[in-house]
Design an enzyme around this catalytic site. Structure first.
Site, PDB file in Angstrom:
ATOM      1  N   CYS A   1       0.811  -0.941  -0.091  1.00 52.95           N
ATOM      2  CA  CYS A   1       0.025   0.024   0.028  1.00 52.95           C
ATOM      3  C   CYS A   1       1.060   1.325  -0.070  1.00 52.95           C
ATOM      4  O   CYS A   1       1.631   1.363  -0.891  1.00 52.95           O
ATOM      5  CB  CYS A   1      -0.908  -0.158   1.183  1.00 52.95           C
TER       6      CYS A   1
HETATM    7  N1  PTR Z   1       4.134   8.132   9.390  1.00 50.52           N
HETATM    8  C1  PTR Z   1       2.910   7.618   8.604  1.00 50.52           C
HETATM    9  C2  PTR Z   1       1.720   8.300   8.972  1.00 50.52           C
HETATM   10  O1  PTR Z   1       1.148   7.935   9.871  1.00 50.52           O
HETATM   11  O2  PTR Z   1       1.170   8.847   8.081  1.00 50.52           O
HETATM   12  C3  PTR Z   1       3.086   6.031   8.506  1.00 50.52           C
HETATM   13  C4  PTR Z   1       1.864   5.370   7.573  1.00 50.52           C
HETATM   14  C5  PTR Z   1       1.423   5.693   6.379  1.00 50.52           C
HETATM   15  C6  PTR Z   1       1.393   4.174   8.353  1.00 50.52           C
HETATM   16  C7  PTR Z   1       0.370   5.191   5.792  1.00 50.52           C
HETATM   17  C8  PTR Z   1       0.318   3.616   7.682  1.00 50.52           C
HETATM   18  C9  PTR Z   1      -0.007   4.224   6.425  1.00 50.52           C
HETATM   19  O3  PTR Z   1      -1.156   3.359   6.120  1.00 50.52           O
HETATM   20  P1  PTR Z   1      -0.867   1.893   5.009  1.00 50.52           P
HETATM   21  O4  PTR Z   1      -0.001   1.117   5.544  1.00 50.52           O
HETATM   22  O5  PTR Z   1      -2.238   1.490   4.517  1.00 50.52           O
HETATM   23  O6  PTR Z   1      -0.430   2.699   3.708  1.00 50.52           O
END
Ligand code: PTR
Ligand code: PTR
Length: 311
Positions: free
Chosen positions: A230
């Site tokens: 993702c």
């Molecule tokens: N530091 C980022 C945040 O919290 O926005 C990390 C993050 C980003 C964590 C996206 C999970 C996320 O969702 P996915 O794993 O579904 O892409």
């Protein structure tokens, strides 16, 4: 299955929320030393989403590479249901890691890529455009030429047939690229049934791809890993894989254990499943799957079984 249904009925939303909170409190199951190395930091999309050393995917060292950290990519092997290394969970490739990503796909013999984010969401870039969008177009990334031979549109996803050409060896392979478009980050798919259709499609394709490999394949019977990503490679990726594992378990032994599946997954890809509603979605999607396949009648289950919380 009745065990699972009883369990959910007893726990209700609140109990399942608590179960997820307990999982979240557990400390990560290992170190992140390679992810933290100075020369590798730029290869992580998010500085707080690192991969565990014990399960990381190593890129083969290139002989012309003097950099000793050049085998790093933010990607983790994950087991499936009774199948070791059934998946590689990874972040959405960054422009500077496109070449590494395709190298990993090549080296691990990956035939199927499942992408559960869009490239841009709510005006922000979530993942690089690492494959050619248009039919007939080709792009170079690192040692590879990737050609889009055909796009197939479905209601909630797109399947792109790619040809991966290794410019060093002259070999060529076909790779299926799935893009699921209706799943926001930190959220859940807009419908479990669309997700179940999607999972079924991927599963069929995986089986066919393994059959096609024939006797040239010397790995395990479930074939090479499926790459799932993702944006960060933990939230939606973890949810998709949990569901895939639990539905296989349900088919095999008639029940599923979400709790243990997620705990085990987190020892291979830390922080898998990011929100409690993603966690809860796994339960409701399994129940919907059981209903759909006639394993549960409306008497045994109705959505109101979850709502009567004493909040
Ligand atoms: N530091 C980022 C945040 O919290 O926005 C990390 C993050 C980003 C964590 C996206 C999970 C996320 O969702 P996915 O794993 O579904 O892409
Ligand atoms: N010469 C091509 C290039 O670098 O653009 C390399 C290439 C050769 C790419 C063959 C793809 C190939 O596969 P096909 O002949 O099936 O298109």
């Amino acid at each position: 299955l009745y065990e699972l249904v009883d369990y959910v009925k007893r726990k209700k939303k609140r109990g399942i929320y608590q179960e997820y909170e307990d999982i979240r409190k557990e400390p990560p199951a290992g170190s992140f030393d390679y992810s933290k190395k100075l020369s590798n930091q730029i290869k992580n999309r998010y500085s707080d989403v690192l991969c565990l050393d014990q399960s990381r995917v190593h890129l083969c060292q290139l002989c012309d590479d003097e950099d000793e950290t050049s085998d790093y990519i933010n990607a983790s092997f994950m087991d499936g249901y009774k199948s070791r290394n059934a998946y590689i969970a990874t972040q959405g490739p960054l422009p500077k890691t496109f070449g590494d990503f395709w190298r990993m796909v090549w080296e691990q013999m990956v035939l199927i890529i499942v992408m559960t984010t869009r490239v841009v969401e709510r005006g922000r870039v979530k993942c690089g455009q690492y494959w050619p969008l248009e039919e007939g177009k080709a792009e170079h990334h690192g040692y590879f030429l990737i050609r889009n031979t055909h796009n197939q549109l479905f209601q909630d996803f797109q399947l792109t047939h790619l040809e991966l050409y290794n410019t060093q060896s002259g070999e060529k392979r076909e790779v299926s690229h799935y893009l699921y478009v209706s799943w926001p980050d930190f959220g859940v798919p807009k419908s479990a049934s669309a997700m179940l259709d999607f999972r079924e499609h991927v599963l069929e394709r995986r089986k066919a791809a393994v059959q096609n490999l024939g006797s040239s394949w010397r790995g395990p019977p479930w074939g090479p890993p499926v790459v799932v990503h993702c944006s960060a490679g933990i939230g939606r990726t973890g949810t998709f894989c949990t569901l895939d594992i639990c539905l296989s378990q349900l088919e095999d032994v008639g029940t599923a254990d979400v709790h243990q599946t997620v705990r085990r997954m987190r020892t291979q890809r830390a922080f898998s499943i990011q929100t409690w509603d993603q966690y809860y979605f796994c339960y409701t999607a399994i129940i919907e799957y059981a209903q759909r396949h006639g394993k549960l009648s409306p008497v045994q289950w109705s959505d109101s079984d979850l709502e009567t919380d004493s909040e």
